[in-house]
Scaffold this active site. Structure first.
Site, PDB file in Angstrom:
ATOM      1  CG  HIS A   1       3.199   3.804   8.727  1.00  0.00           C
ATOM      2  ND1 HIS A   1       3.311   4.662   7.649  1.00  0.00           N
ATOM      3  CD2 HIS A   1       2.833   2.591   8.208  1.00  0.00           C
ATOM      4  CE1 HIS A   1       3.035   4.001   6.531  1.00  0.00           C
ATOM      5  NE2 HIS A   1       2.734   2.748   6.850  1.00  0.00           N
TER       6      HIS A   1
ATOM      7  CE  LYS B   1      26.682  -2.457  -5.142  1.00  0.00           C
ATOM      8  NZ  LYS B   1      26.792  -1.371  -6.108  1.00  0.00           N
TER       9      LYS B   1
ATOM     10  NE  ARG C   1       6.936   0.708   5.030  1.00  0.00           N
ATOM     11  CZ  ARG C   1       5.719   0.166   4.961  1.00  0.00           C
ATOM     12  NH1 ARG C   1       5.578  -1.107   4.642  1.00  0.00           N
ATOM     13  NH2 ARG C   1       4.643   0.883   5.206  1.00  0.00           N
TER      14      ARG C   1
ATOM     15  NE  ARG D   1      -1.663  -2.228   2.780  1.00  0.00           N
ATOM     16  CZ  ARG D   1      -1.752  -3.495   2.364  1.00  0.00           C
ATOM     17  NH1 ARG D   1      -2.762  -3.888   1.665  1.00  0.00           N
ATOM     18  NH2 ARG D   1      -0.803  -4.370   2.661  1.00  0.00           N
ATOM     19  CB  THR D   2       3.320   2.613   2.380  1.00  0.00           C
ATOM     20  OG1 THR D   2       2.542   2.087   3.451  1.00  0.00           O
ATOM     21  CG2 THR D   2       3.805   4.001   2.751  1.00  0.00           C
TER      22      THR D   2
HETATM   23  N1   CP Z   1      -0.395  -0.054   5.849  1.00  0.00           N
HETATM   24  C1   CP Z   1       0.811  -0.302   5.289  1.00  0.00           C
HETATM   25  O1   CP Z   1       1.814   0.314   5.656  1.00  0.00           O
HETATM   26  O2   CP Z   1       0.805  -1.269   4.327  1.00  0.00           O
HETATM   27  P1   CP Z   1       2.085  -1.736   3.506  1.00  0.00           P
HETATM   28  O3   CP Z   1       3.035  -2.387   4.490  1.00  0.00           O
HETATM   29  O4   CP Z   1       1.579  -2.687   2.475  1.00  0.00           O
HETATM   30  O5   CP Z   1       2.714  -0.516   2.909  1.00  0.00           O
END
Ligand code: CP
Length: 365
Positions: free
Chosen positions: A129, A80, A101, A51-52
């Site tokens: 998040h 590396k 992320r 999703r993100t």
């Molecule tokens: N909600 C969320 O962060 O989903 P993903 O891990 O798929 O990005």
């Protein structure tokens, strides 16, 4: 140049503005179709995501911009041994904004200290998040029409569930909000969220292990997955993974206008048979996430047509810091980043509690 690492960096007025821009995008998508033409978003994902990453990328394309993507740690020079600082400096030469992320807590913050372009935290370990919270907020707004006077049940893995930490940070700014924290003993909300966020803002909360007992009081039920990837002992994960499974019979005592949220991915916390219940909002959350990320990209690139949205967030309070400790959190970015100075902020002046500025783990005195 401004980044977004923690949801609390956005004032309530700015959250309102992002929601207002997102609503305008939903109503008038053509108005925004070329607004970011010539701009590039780099999505740097060192941990899996559906999703993100895809919603950030869809967001940038729908704004007329372009995307550069690293979709796994193994496909970049991180494999590396390249540092986060060097990665951030490098990507600043190619892109206009970064969404990152990372499994290590504080990694996007370190990137923001080294990048010359805005950095958005797209999830750092079990820490924060903030853009999931933007998706959650638009969903709550569209379902309830308000942020105040809501009883919110947070259920599942409240220890490692970073979306929960960020959502509490955002919702604690509104009046009349109460939290019911439903988890097994081992997966309770970290103490820093209780002291620094809930107690610091005078927010009412209770901890409970029994979902059915609290169900009738809830306006929102936010289910979460037990985060297998954060456990050091897989036996503990296997013992705890099925702690809460929402099935239709468990909703018998729930309010008729309950909103059921889940950041997804779902493993088995919500039975698929609930998906058609009008109270299930988790796929609406997915779509809302794209609109809020569009609004955020516009804000951080200075492209927002909402003039009020150009205002900077509230001034951060000057913090007292110390370098007299070493972070003991094995998931902290200080464990791998070369020559990153240890730094702790005084989080509780009365009790003299210091916390790592990167991951917020408590300092061992
Ligand atoms: N909600 C969320 O962060 O989903 P993903 O891990 O798929 O990005």
């Amino acid at each position: 140049m401004r980044s977004l690492i923690d949801i609390q960096e956005l004032s309530v007025a700015e959250l309102d503005e992002l929601i207002s821009v997102a609503e305008d995008i939903i109503a008038n998508p053509k108005k925004y179709a070329e607004i970011a033409k010539g701009k590039k978003l780099a999505t740097l994902f060192f941990e899996p995501s559906t999703r993100t990453r895809l919603s950030f990328e869809a967001a940038m394309y729908e704004l007329g911009g372009n995307v550069l993507s690293v979709s796994s740690a193994g496909s970049s020079s991180a494999a590396k041994g390249e540092s986060i600082a060097d990665t951030a400096k490098t990507v600043s030469c190619y892109a206009d904004i970064i969404a990152m992320r990372h499994p290590l807590e504080g990694a996007p913050y370190v990137a923001s200290l080294n990048a010359s372009i805005p950095v958005i935290n797209a999830g750092d370990g079990g820490h924060n998040h903030p853009t999931q919270t933007l998706a959650d907020l638009l969903t709550i707004w569209r379902e309830k029409g308000r942020f105040s006077d809501l009883t919110i049940g947070l259920c599942g893995d409240l220890k490692f569930g970073r979306t929960v930490h960020s959502l509490i940070g955002a919702m604690s700014r509104y009046s009349g909000v109460k939290f019911v924290l439903i988890s097994p003993e081992e997966l309770k909300l970290p103490s820093y969220v209780k002291t620094q966020v809930l107690e610091a803002n005078g927010i009412e909360y209770e901890e409970n292990t029994d979902l059915l007992a609290v169900m009738p009081r809830l306006d929102i039920l936010y289910m979460t997955r037990v985060q297998r990837e954060r456990f050091s002992n897989q036996d503990d994960y296997l013992r705890l993974k099925d702690s809460y499974i929402l099935t239709p019979d468990k909703l018998d005592g729930a309010k008729k206008d309950l909103s059921i949220l889940h950041p997804l991915p779902r493993v088995n916390e919500i039975a698929v048979s609930i998906d058609n219940d009008p109270r299930a909002c988790y796929f609406k959350q997915v779509l809302n996430g794209k609109y809020m990320r569009m609004a955020l990209i516009l804000k951080l690139l200075g492209l927002s047509t909402n003039q009020a949205c150009q205002a900077e967030g509230k001034e951060q309070e000057a913090m007292e810091t110390s370098d007299a400790f070493v972070c003991q959190n094995p998931r902290c970015i200080t464990t791998t980043e070369q020559e990153l100075p240890q730094r702790f902020k005084l989080a509780d002046k009365n009790k003299r509690v210091y916390r790592c500025i990167y991951c917020e783990a408590k300092a061992n005195s």
